[in-house]
Design an enzyme around this catalytic site. Structure first.
Site, short mmCIF file in Angstrom:
data_model
loop_
_atom_site.label_atom_id
_atom_site.label_comp_id
_atom_site.label_asym_id
_atom_site.label_seq_id
_atom_site.Cartn_x
_atom_site.Cartn_y
_atom_site.Cartn_z
N ASP A 146 13.56 -1.73 -9.58
CA ASP A 146 14.96 -1.61 -9.95
C ASP A 146 15.15 -0.21 -10.52
O ASP A 146 14.18 0.43 -10.94
CB ASP A 146 15.28 -2.69 -10.99
CG ASP A 146 16.67 -2.55 -11.53
OD1 ASP A 146 17.60 -2.33 -10.74
OD2 ASP A 146 16.83 -2.65 -12.77
N ASP A 206 18.24 1.18 -12.78
CA ASP A 206 18.81 1.30 -14.13
C ASP A 206 18.07 0.39 -15.12
O ASP A 206 17.94 -0.81 -14.90
CB ASP A 206 20.30 0.94 -14.11
CG ASP A 206 21.10 1.86 -13.19
OD1 ASP A 206 20.78 3.06 -13.15
OD2 ASP A 206 22.02 1.38 -12.51
MG LIG Z 1 18.31 -2.83 -14.19
#
Ligand SMILES: [Mg+2]
Ligand SMILES: [Zn+2]
Length: 171
Positions: free
Chosen positions: A9, A11
């Site tokens: 992922d 962020d």
């Molecule tokens: Mg995230």
């Protein structure tokens, strides 16, 4: 040949995430988390394929454009290259919730990666900071690591990406 892959992922894993309900919309909002660049370099030199899969609903909400996102990713990749690190691919869901099959926890982004190079699911991991990341990894059928948030359903939990990667390269 199937390839062992780490799906990241973005962020909250690679860069500081935006406040709840907001998005990283421009370069000035993008900041690497401590150890993230080193972690990606370690994955590279240990022969992992590294792929970012990221929900970016700010595009559907017209708070940012695909071009804004590409500018951010070009910068991110340049910074990685300066440190002899790289990501092999980036797959993005720019859609609104409930309107597609790629927004995590759906597995469409994994399938896009799988189409390019088959994934060795028995040796591959999803690393994320949200429940939807962990659900997505499980839905795709790979192992999962939660970072930052100790999500119970993940196979492993670590405070940050670098400690997660140190576990992976030693196991
Ligand atoms: Mg995230
Ligand atoms: Zn989507």
């Amino acid at each position: 040949m199937k390839v062992k892959t780490v799906f990241l992922d973005r962020d909250g894993v690679i860069n500081v995430k935006a406040p709840e309900g907001d998005y990283i919309k421009s370069l000035k909002e993008f900041r690497f988390l401590p150890g993230a660049v080193d972690a990606i370099h370690l994955l590279n030199i240990n022969n992992w394929r590294v792929i970012i899969i990221t929900n970016q609903r700010g595009i559907a909400r017209q708070l940012m454009t695909m071009h804004d996102l590409q500018t951010i990713h070009s910068f991110m990749e340049e910074e990685l290259h300066k440190h002899n690190a790289h990501v092999d691919d980036i797959f993005i869901c720019p859609h609104e919730k409930g309107t597609c099959h790629c927004r995590k926890p759906d597995i469409g982004l994994f399938l896009q990666a799988e189409k390019k190079i088959p994934v060795d699911k028995s040796k591959s991991w999803m690393i994320g900071d949200s429940k939807s990341d962990i659900e997505a990894g499980r839905n795709f059928g790979i192992y999962t690591i939660a970072v930052a948030n100790p999500i119970a359903m993940a196979d492993k939990r670590f405070p940050d990406l670098l400690s997660a990667v140190n576990f992976l390269i030693n196991c």
